[in-house]
Design an enzyme around this catalytic site. Structure first.
Site, PDB file in Angstrom:
ATOM      1  N   ASP A 280      -8.221  -3.599  -7.069  1.00 10.87           N
ATOM      2  CA  ASP A 280      -7.733  -3.287  -5.729  1.00 10.87           C
ATOM      3  C   ASP A 280      -8.835  -2.577  -4.932  1.00 10.87           C
ATOM      4  OD1 ASP A 280      -6.464  -1.913  -3.571  1.00 10.87           O
ATOM      5  OD2 ASP A 280      -4.553  -1.924  -4.641  1.00 10.87           O
TER       6      ASP A 280
ATOM      7  N   SER B 156       0.838  -1.198   0.000  1.00 11.76           N
ATOM      8  CA  SER B 156       0.000   0.000   0.000  1.00 11.76           C
ATOM      9  C   SER B 156       0.878   1.257   0.000  1.00 11.76           C
ATOM     10  CB  SER B 156      -0.949  -0.047   1.205  1.00 11.76           C
ATOM     11  OG  SER B 156      -2.014   0.843   1.029  1.00 11.76           O
TER      12      SER B 156
ATOM     13  N   HIS C   9      -6.389  -6.208  -1.524  1.00  6.33           N
ATOM     14  CA  HIS C   9      -5.437  -5.082  -1.524  1.00  6.33           C
ATOM     15  C   HIS C   9      -4.050  -5.700  -1.327  1.00  6.33           C
ATOM     16  CE1 HIS C   9      -4.149  -0.951  -1.166  1.00  6.33           C
ATOM     17  NE2 HIS C   9      -3.968  -0.971   0.138  1.00  6.33           N
TER      18      HIS C   9
END
Ligand SMILES: *[C@@H]1O[C@H](CO)[C@@H](O)[C@H](O)[C@H]1NC(C)=O
Ligand SMILES: *[C@@H]1O[C@H](CO)[C@@H](O)[C@H](O)[C@H]1NC(C)=O
Ligand SMILES: *[C@@H]1O[C@H](CO)[C@@H](O)[C@H](O)[C@H]1NC(C)=O
Length: 444
Positions: A322, A212, A389
């Site tokens: 995502d 991330s 994610h």
């Protein structure tokens, strides 16, 4: 077949006790939004991985202590609140003694004095609030069957407490009357110096990774990481869920671009972005320009710009759908005042045919943005079609019978094959819902 995956997952959930995802939502109001993660952590104790999908409470979990770099403060390398940064380390063993995998934690960004002030009162802004012990799973696991290629390496998890992807650097400590430090770049440098002194300097193999916001930091710092090690060391980088797309939202607004503009400006990041990109686009300008000018020039904070200048071998691991990007780039709250997307964002199987088509367009845009990257010989790609994610920090998604596969290969296997040159890895999944091995996130 398509329906099989979610069903299997619900089943798995019950059996294994759940998992959590944490999102630091930025939106424009800026708040830490902890969705069902809060629920899970109430039940099982806590971990927190900035958007990481992680299983909680395994028997046999190795808990690794936090090491706080008290001396870093002297160099001004401090978290938002002025506390010292830190990392967790587990020493390698056997054949892994001279090999290092370094993970940069994620957890969104803050883009203003207000949002950074709120953040400094969380574990994403202060090492005084960080959990002292964290489990090492997925690519950090020491269990060979869960992490066949990196289990015995020196494994490091760097905590994220600057709010600017380890890339900001602003002098001074009082901003608009508020005590705040924007020092991500200095944290990066202090941690690297400390790791070099801890043994990284004699590494023979190294992998920089992160998920991330830490995935974005991986793109940004990859070449610098390479430059710190001698030429005969094998150095590669793996960005997990860090390929934040420069895309407009469903109302046609460049929400992400203006958010990134604010992040770059607030943290003084422009000067730390790859020089090739910034020279071409003058992004210290571009990143600081008015929003309408921004629409003409993609700022260099977007990975699709950064990767053009990265010369170190890079692996891009990202789901085409995502969930963080769908929720915050494609259909952020401000773009959907009537909440028509809320069910779709909670669970991809709820998306109606029009929304699904919009998601397919998003996927195609991501594939297009990776076109140049795919020409590079030493790159690796795992572009899945699941609604997830981060995928490297959980055995569920990294390498196990529940891991999403492309061509029957888990993510852990694909990354290992690429790192060790066992084969070309350019895996682009077919569009949702074609992959029955998908792990799809659901939000309650
Ligand atoms: C390693 O992982 C496997 C598969 O999840 C598990 O069966 C085994 O018990 C684990 N070993 C240890 C030492 O935790
Ligand atoms: C400080 O506050 C003023 C007035 O509220 C505002 O205009 C300005 O943008 C702020 N500056 C920073 C650096 O946040
Ligand atoms: C997929 O891989 C597993 C081992 O990871 C193997 O047992 C299985 O036979 C493979 N399936 C196919 C269709 O190749």
């Amino acid at each position: 077949m398509a329906a099989a995956a979610p069903h299997r997952l619900r089943h798995w959930w019950r059996r294994r006790g759940g998992e959590g995802g944490v999102f630091v939502a930025f939106g424009l109001g800026i708040l830490l939004l902890v969705f069902f993660f809060a629920l899970v952590s109430r039940i099982r104790g806590s971990i927190n991985d900035g958007g990481t999908v992680a299983l909680l409470g395994h028997a046999g979990d190795e808990l690794v202590p936090l090491r706080v770099l008290r001396n870093a403060g002297k160099k001004g390398a401090v978290c938002l609140d002025g506390s010292a940064p830190g990392y967790h380390i587990e020493t390698g063993f056997g054949t892994g003694l001279d090999s290092w995998v370094i993970h940069l934690e994620g957890g969104g960004w803050c883009n203003s004095v207000d949002s950074c002030s709120s953040r400094k009162m969380t574990l994403y802004g202060s090492s005084t609030l960080m959990d002292r012990l964290v489990p090492f799973r997925g690519i950090l696991s020491r269990n060979q069957s869960q992490n066949p290629d990196f289990y015995n390496w020196n494994r490091v998890k760097v905590r994220y407490c600057d709010g600017g992807s380890f890339s900001g650097n602003v002098e001074g400590e009082v901003h608009n009357g508020t005590k705040l430090f924007f020092r991500g770049q200095r944290i990066w440098e202090a941690i690297m110096d400390d790791l070099m002194a801890t043994g990284l300097a004699t590494a023979r193999q190294a992998l920089l990774t992160g998920c991330s916001a830490g995935g974005l930091a991986t793109f940004i710092h990859c070449d610098d990481f390479r430059a710190r090690l001698s030429g005969d060391v094998i150095v590669k980088c793996l960005a997990d869920a860090g390929f934040f797309l420069d895309a407009k939202d469903i109302s046609g607004t460049s929400t992400m671009r203006s958010f990134y503009h604010d992040v770059v400006q607030r943290h003084g990041i422009g000067k730390n972005l790859p020089k090739d990109c910034t020279r071409k686009k003058e992004p210290s300008q571009a990143c600081l320009q008015s929003p309408h000018k921004l629409n003409a020039i993609p700022p260099c904070f977007f990975p699709q710009e950064i990767i053009k200048s990265v010369t170190t071998p890079l692996f891009v691991l990202n789901p085409a759908y995502d969930f963080w990007q769908i929720q915050h780039i494609l259909a952020p709250a401000g773009s959907d005042p009537n909440g028509l997307w809320s069910n779709c964002k909670k669970d991809i199987v709820n998306c109606d045919p029009n929304q699904m088509e919009t998601l397919q367009e998003f996927r195609r845009a991501m594939i297009n943005a990776l076109e140049g990257f795919r020409q590079k010989k030493d790159g690796g790609l795992f572009l899945g079609s699941c609604y997830v994610h981060c995928q490297t920090l959980s055995d569920v998604t990294w390498h196990s019978f529940t891991s999403p596969r492309i061509g029957n290969k888990t993510i852990g296997r694909a990354v290992g094959d690429w790192y060790f040159g066992r084969g070309v890895v350019e895996a682009v999944d077919c569009p949702f819902p074609c992959n029955p091995t998908c792990y799809n996130m659901k939000f309650v």
